[in-house]
Design a protein around this motif. Structure first.
Motif, PDB file in Angstrom:
ATOM      1  N   ASN A   1       0.832  -1.198   0.000  1.00  0.00           N
ATOM      2  CA  ASN A   1       0.000   0.000   0.000  1.00  0.00           C
ATOM      3  C   ASN A   1       0.867   1.248   0.000  1.00  0.00           C
ATOM      4  O   ASN A   1       2.042   1.227   0.350  1.00  0.00           O
ATOM      5  CB  ASN A   1      -0.975   0.007   1.182  1.00  0.00           C
ATOM      6  CG  ASN A   1      -0.264   0.064   2.513  1.00  0.00           C
ATOM      7  OD1 ASN A   1       0.437   1.019   2.780  1.00  0.00           O
ATOM      8  ND2 ASN A   1      -0.443  -0.960   3.339  1.00  0.00           N
ATOM      9  N   LYS A   2       0.264   2.332  -0.402  1.00  0.00           N
ATOM     10  CA  LYS A   2       0.979   3.582  -0.627  1.00  0.00           C
ATOM     11  C   LYS A   2       1.644   4.102   0.639  1.00  0.00           C
ATOM     12  O   LYS A   2       2.766   4.614   0.597  1.00  0.00           O
ATOM     13  CB  LYS A   2      -0.005   4.616  -1.174  1.00  0.00           C
ATOM     14  CG  LYS A   2       0.623   5.932  -1.568  1.00  0.00           C
ATOM     15  CD  LYS A   2      -0.423   6.833  -2.198  1.00  0.00           C
ATOM     16  CE  LYS A   2       0.175   8.172  -2.570  1.00  0.00           C
ATOM     17  NZ  LYS A   2      -0.821   9.057  -3.195  1.00  0.00           N
ATOM     18  N   SER A   3       0.979   3.965   1.777  1.00  0.00           N
ATOM     19  CA  SER A   3       1.521   4.502   3.023  1.00  0.00           C
ATOM     20  C   SER A   3       2.841   3.844   3.388  1.00  0.00           C
ATOM     21  O   SER A   3       3.795   4.509   3.804  1.00  0.00           O
ATOM     22  CB  SER A   3       0.518   4.317   4.160  1.00  0.00           C
ATOM     23  OG  SER A   3      -0.650   5.049   3.902  1.00  0.00           O
ATOM     24  N   LEU A   4       2.910   2.530   3.228  1.00  0.00           N
ATOM     25  CA  LEU A   4       4.146   1.840   3.576  1.00  0.00           C
ATOM     26  C   LEU A   4       5.239   2.101   2.544  1.00  0.00           C
ATOM     27  O   LEU A   4       6.421   2.178   2.882  1.00  0.00           O
ATOM     28  CB  LEU A   4       3.892   0.342   3.721  1.00  0.00           C
ATOM     29  CG  LEU A   4       3.059  -0.051   4.950  1.00  0.00           C
ATOM     30  CD1 LEU A   4       2.907  -1.557   5.028  1.00  0.00           C
ATOM     31  CD2 LEU A   4       3.700   0.462   6.233  1.00  0.00           C
ATOM     32  N   LEU A   5       4.854   2.247   1.281  1.00  0.00           N
ATOM     33  CA  LEU A   5       5.837   2.644   0.271  1.00  0.00           C
ATOM     34  C   LEU A   5       6.430   4.004   0.619  1.00  0.00           C
ATOM     35  O   LEU A   5       7.633   4.230   0.491  1.00  0.00           O
ATOM     36  CB  LEU A   5       5.178   2.709  -1.112  1.00  0.00           C
ATOM     37  CG  LEU A   5       4.951   1.375  -1.830  1.00  0.00           C
ATOM     38  CD1 LEU A   5       4.087   1.589  -3.061  1.00  0.00           C
ATOM     39  CD2 LEU A   5       6.279   0.744  -2.227  1.00  0.00           C
ATOM     40  N   LEU A   6       5.575   4.910   1.079  1.00  0.00           N
ATOM     41  CA  LEU A   6       6.038   6.243   1.455  1.00  0.00           C
ATOM     42  C   LEU A   6       6.985   6.172   2.646  1.00  0.00           C
ATOM     43  O   LEU A   6       7.990   6.889   2.699  1.00  0.00           O
ATOM     44  CB  LEU A   6       4.840   7.134   1.774  1.00  0.00           C
ATOM     45  CG  LEU A   6       5.124   8.626   1.989  1.00  0.00           C
ATOM     46  CD1 LEU A   6       5.818   9.228   0.772  1.00  0.00           C
ATOM     47  CD2 LEU A   6       3.834   9.373   2.288  1.00  0.00           C
ATOM     48  N   LEU A   7       6.693   5.284   3.591  1.00  0.00           N
ATOM     49  CA  LEU A   7       7.597   5.095   4.730  1.00  0.00           C
ATOM     50  C   LEU A   7       8.972   4.630   4.267  1.00  0.00           C
ATOM     51  O   LEU A   7      10.000   5.076   4.770  1.00  0.00           O
ATOM     52  CB  LEU A   7       7.012   4.075   5.710  1.00  0.00           C
ATOM     53  CG  LEU A   7       5.908   4.570   6.642  1.00  0.00           C
ATOM     54  CD1 LEU A   7       5.331   3.397   7.418  1.00  0.00           C
ATOM     55  CD2 LEU A   7       6.447   5.622   7.600  1.00  0.00           C
ATOM     56  N   GLN A   8       8.986   3.726   3.303  1.00  0.00           N
ATOM     57  CA  GLN A   8      10.263   3.251   2.775  1.00  0.00           C
ATOM     58  C   GLN A   8      11.032   4.379   2.097  1.00  0.00           C
ATOM     59  O   GLN A   8      12.252   4.492   2.227  1.00  0.00           O
ATOM     60  CB  GLN A   8      10.031   2.103   1.785  1.00  0.00           C
ATOM     61  CG  GLN A   8       9.780   0.770   2.465  1.00  0.00           C
ATOM     62  CD  GLN A   8       9.950  -0.394   1.505  1.00  0.00           C
ATOM     63  OE1 GLN A   8       9.661  -0.275   0.316  1.00  0.00           O
ATOM     64  NE2 GLN A   8      10.399  -1.518   2.016  1.00  0.00           N
ATOM     65  N   ILE A   9      10.324   5.231   1.362  1.00  0.00           N
ATOM     66  CA  ILE A   9      10.980   6.357   0.700  1.00  0.00           C
ATOM     67  C   ILE A   9      11.574   7.311   1.737  1.00  0.00           C
ATOM     68  O   ILE A   9      12.702   7.787   1.592  1.00  0.00           O
ATOM     69  CB  ILE A   9       9.984   7.091  -0.223  1.00  0.00           C
ATOM     70  CG1 ILE A   9       9.735   6.245  -1.471  1.00  0.00           C
ATOM     71  CG2 ILE A   9      10.504   8.471  -0.611  1.00  0.00           C
ATOM     72  CD1 ILE A   9       8.699   6.804  -2.401  1.00  0.00           C
ATOM     73  N   GLN A  10      10.812   7.589   2.800  1.00  0.00           N
ATOM     74  CA  GLN A  10      11.317   8.466   3.859  1.00  0.00           C
ATOM     75  C   GLN A  10      12.581   7.883   4.490  1.00  0.00           C
ATOM     76  O   GLN A  10      13.548   8.596   4.764  1.00  0.00           O
ATOM     77  CB  GLN A  10      10.226   8.672   4.915  1.00  0.00           C
ATOM     78  CG  GLN A  10       9.058   9.497   4.410  1.00  0.00           C
ATOM     79  CD  GLN A  10       7.847   9.438   5.332  1.00  0.00           C
ATOM     80  OE1 GLN A  10       7.693   8.499   6.119  1.00  0.00           O
ATOM     81  NE2 GLN A  10       6.978  10.436   5.228  1.00  0.00           N
ATOM     82  N   ARG A  11      12.557   6.569   4.702  1.00  0.00           N
ATOM     83  CA  ARG A  11      13.742   5.898   5.242  1.00  0.00           C
ATOM     84  C   ARG A  11      14.912   6.011   4.267  1.00  0.00           C
ATOM     85  O   ARG A  11      16.044   6.325   4.653  1.00  0.00           O
ATOM     86  CB  ARG A  11      13.426   4.424   5.492  1.00  0.00           C
ATOM     87  CG  ARG A  11      14.628   3.604   5.968  1.00  0.00           C
ATOM     88  CD  ARG A  11      14.479   2.140   5.637  1.00  0.00           C
ATOM     89  NE  ARG A  11      14.451   1.926   4.196  1.00  0.00           N
ATOM     90  CZ  ARG A  11      14.409   0.733   3.623  1.00  0.00           C
ATOM     91  NH1 ARG A  11      14.340  -0.351   4.370  1.00  0.00           N
ATOM     92  NH2 ARG A  11      14.406   0.613   2.315  1.00  0.00           N
ATOM     93  N   ASP A  12      14.639   5.788   2.979  1.00  0.00           N
ATOM     94  CA  ASP A  12      15.708   5.804   1.978  1.00  0.00           C
ATOM     95  C   ASP A  12      16.308   7.198   1.805  1.00  0.00           C
ATOM     96  O   ASP A  12      17.505   7.331   1.541  1.00  0.00           O
ATOM     97  CB  ASP A  12      15.186   5.282   0.639  1.00  0.00           C
ATOM     98  CG  ASP A  12      14.969   3.768   0.651  1.00  0.00           C
ATOM     99  OD1 ASP A  12      15.487   3.115   1.576  1.00  0.00           O
ATOM    100  OD2 ASP A  12      14.289   3.252  -0.254  1.00  0.00           O
ATOM    101  N   ILE A  13      15.486   8.235   1.938  1.00  0.00           N
ATOM    102  CA  ILE A  13      16.015   9.598   1.860  1.00  0.00           C
ATOM    103  C   ILE A  13      17.016   9.832   2.990  1.00  0.00           C
ATOM    104  O   ILE A  13      18.091  10.395   2.787  1.00  0.00           O
ATOM    105  CB  ILE A  13      14.877  10.641   1.893  1.00  0.00           C
ATOM    106  CG1 ILE A  13      14.092  10.605   0.574  1.00  0.00           C
ATOM    107  CG2 ILE A  13      15.429  12.050   2.136  1.00  0.00           C
ATOM    108  CD1 ILE A  13      12.828  11.445   0.574  1.00  0.00           C
ATOM    109  N   LYS A  14      16.666   9.360   4.198  1.00  0.00           N
ATOM    110  CA  LYS A  14      17.586   9.493   5.334  1.00  0.00           C
ATOM    111  C   LYS A  14      18.880   8.715   5.091  1.00  0.00           C
ATOM    112  O   LYS A  14      19.981   9.197   5.373  1.00  0.00           O
ATOM    113  CB  LYS A  14      16.925   8.998   6.623  1.00  0.00           C
ATOM    114  CG  LYS A  14      15.931   9.975   7.224  1.00  0.00           C
ATOM    115  CD  LYS A  14      15.550   9.550   8.636  1.00  0.00           C
ATOM    116  CE  LYS A  14      14.690  10.608   9.317  1.00  0.00           C
ATOM    117  NZ  LYS A  14      14.419  10.259  10.731  1.00  0.00           N
ATOM    118  N   LEU A  15      18.741   7.507   4.556  1.00  0.00           N
ATOM    119  CA  LEU A  15      19.925   6.685   4.284  1.00  0.00           C
ATOM    120  C   LEU A  15      20.803   7.313   3.207  1.00  0.00           C
ATOM    121  O   LEU A  15      22.034   7.312   3.308  1.00  0.00           O
ATOM    122  CB  LEU A  15      19.502   5.279   3.850  1.00  0.00           C
ATOM    123  CG  LEU A  15      18.949   4.355   4.936  1.00  0.00           C
ATOM    124  CD1 LEU A  15      18.421   3.068   4.312  1.00  0.00           C
ATOM    125  CD2 LEU A  15      20.019   4.032   5.973  1.00  0.00           C
ATOM    126  N   ALA A  16      20.166   7.861   2.167  1.00  0.00           N
ATOM    127  CA  ALA A  16      20.921   8.494   1.081  1.00  0.00           C
ATOM    128  C   ALA A  16      21.636   9.748   1.578  1.00  0.00           C
ATOM    129  O   ALA A  16      22.796  10.001   1.223  1.00  0.00           O
ATOM    130  CB  ALA A  16      19.992   8.835  -0.080  1.00  0.00           C
TER     131      ALA A  16
END
Length: 421
Positions: free
Chosen positions: A68-83
């Protein structure tokens, strides 16, 4: 029950924790209960804190592709921090790989303004690393605009990087305008720490490039003082290298030598081989100017060896020409001739071939082979821009030889024609 709810519950039970124990210091027990039932989806920050208490990585809670979109968005937020973290650790390729996920393009509009601003900054860093300076500047500019309303410290960071790229592009007045804007914002918002140090370093560099050397030194010394007060060594190598360049231009050779030596030590500590090699080259030039010719040769040879490790051909040639000039002073003509002839035969860059011909002309002049010297100077002139300082230097050298040979008319005619063109 959704995937993340199931994973939190499974890992809590696996760790032998009650809901109250896991929730303590993070959220309420009742909120955790609702998360585990799938009634609520936790924010990224909550997931991060729960993962820490469960002694696992966030990936362990998101180890299946969410649907679902909400969890995909959580992953993106995590990936931005990692990047962002990867960029700060100079792991540019790792950051690039993280944000190449196609989901970024699909959900970028759903991220917060701060996340958008950070993502633009990350892209700017990646473009700068690839030497795509126009794209880097565009992304840094967007980043600063977006972050200006939500995170002023990171907005200053983006402005500093934008100014730095303008400096790399030799657009020094544009760089100064941007860095002054960053400085005003930093003072108003009382921004200190590493962001302030980076700003002071870049202000020092651009003032140095504009030949405002005392202003440059003031900014750079302030950066060193701030490091000292915070017990940091942030960008100490770059600060000392820039100070060395300023002091060298002011003929303050002792101060320049001290700064270059410190810079080399710091670059060695952080394993920055390219800047270490570049600073060794600068130190070699300084040692030649102060008459320490053998030490100069040693520094140039070390610089060449490091650039060879990196495969930086143009930089190798540049240092070899500096070495050849020192060999001219040492009257080691055979070695000089060997270096210059190799450059003439192997380099595609006309400025390097021109300089090699000029040095061969200097060598033949020192040997009093005046006809041969004039030939080399003439070959160098063909590769040199008409209105450049190098052209004036070559004409003066040719005119001087004609004067030595007693052909005063040709000598004066050559100088007059050059001045009237």
């Amino acid at each position: 029950m959704n995937h993340i709810a199931q994973r939190i519950r499974e890992m809590r039970i696996e760790k032998g924790l009650t809901q109250a124990e896991l929730a303590e210091g993070v959220i309420t027990r009742s909120y955790l209960s609702q998360i585990e039932r799938g009634a609520f989806e936790p924010s990224y920050d909550v997931i991060e804190k729960l993962a820490k208490k469960l002694e696992c990585n966030i990936e362990d809670l998101l180890n299946q592709k969410p649907k679902n979109k909400s969890l995909l968005l959580l992953q993106i937020q995590r990936d931005i921090k990692l990047a962002e973290k990867s960029i700060l650790e100079s792991k540019i390729n790792k950051a690039k790989k993280i944000i190449e996920n196609p989901t970024f393009d699909l959900l970028e509009e759903d991220t917060s303004d701060e996340e958008k601003g950070i993502l633009y900054w990350i892209k700017g860093k990646i473009y700068e690393h690839a030497n795509h300076l126009t794209d880097a500047m565009a992304n840094y500019r967007k980043s600063a605009q977006v972050l200006n309303e939500v995170n002023q410290e990171k907005a200053v960071r983006s402005l500093v990087d934008l100014g730095s790229v303008y400096t790399l592009n030799n657009q020094n007045y544009e760089a100064l305008n941007i860095l002054n804007k960053a400085n005003k914002l930093a003072i108003y918002e009382q921004i200190s720490g590493q962001t302030r140090i980076s700003l002071l370093l870049n202000l020092g560099i651009v003032h140095g490039k504009l030949n405002e050397l005392y202003s440059a030194i003031n900014f750079l010394e302030e950066a060193l003082d701030l490091n000292h007060s915070m017990e940091l060594y942030y960008k100490s190598a770059e600060i000392n290298m820039a100070l060395g360049i300023c002091y060298m231009q002011l003929n303050k050779t002792d101060e320049a030598h001290q700064c270059y030596s410190k810079a080399i030590d710091f670059f060695m500590l952080i394993n920055d081989v390219e800047n270490q090699a570049g600073t060794l080259n600068n130190l070699g030039i300084l040692l030649r100017q102060t008459g320490h010719l053998q030490e100069s040769v040693e520094k140039f040879n070390k610089s060449i060896a490091l650039f060879k490790e990196l495969g930086k051909e143009n930089k190798i040639v540049n240092v070899e020409l500096e070495l050849a000039e020192t060999l001219l002073h040492l009257k080691e003509y055979e070695k000089l001739e060997q270096i210059c002839c190799q450059i003439i035969e192997g380099s595609a860059e006309k400025q390097y071939v021109g300089k090699a011909n000029e040095l061969l002309g200097d060598m033949e002049k020192a040997r009093k082979n005046y006809a041969k010297a004039i030939e080399y100077y003439q070959a160098a002139k063909k590769l040199t821009d008409t209105n450049s300082g190098a052209m004036s230097r070559l004409i003066n050298k040719q005119a001087n030889i004609f004067h030595i040979l007693g052909d005063y008319k040709k000598s004066s005619t050559m100088l007059v024609e050059h001045m009237t063109n």
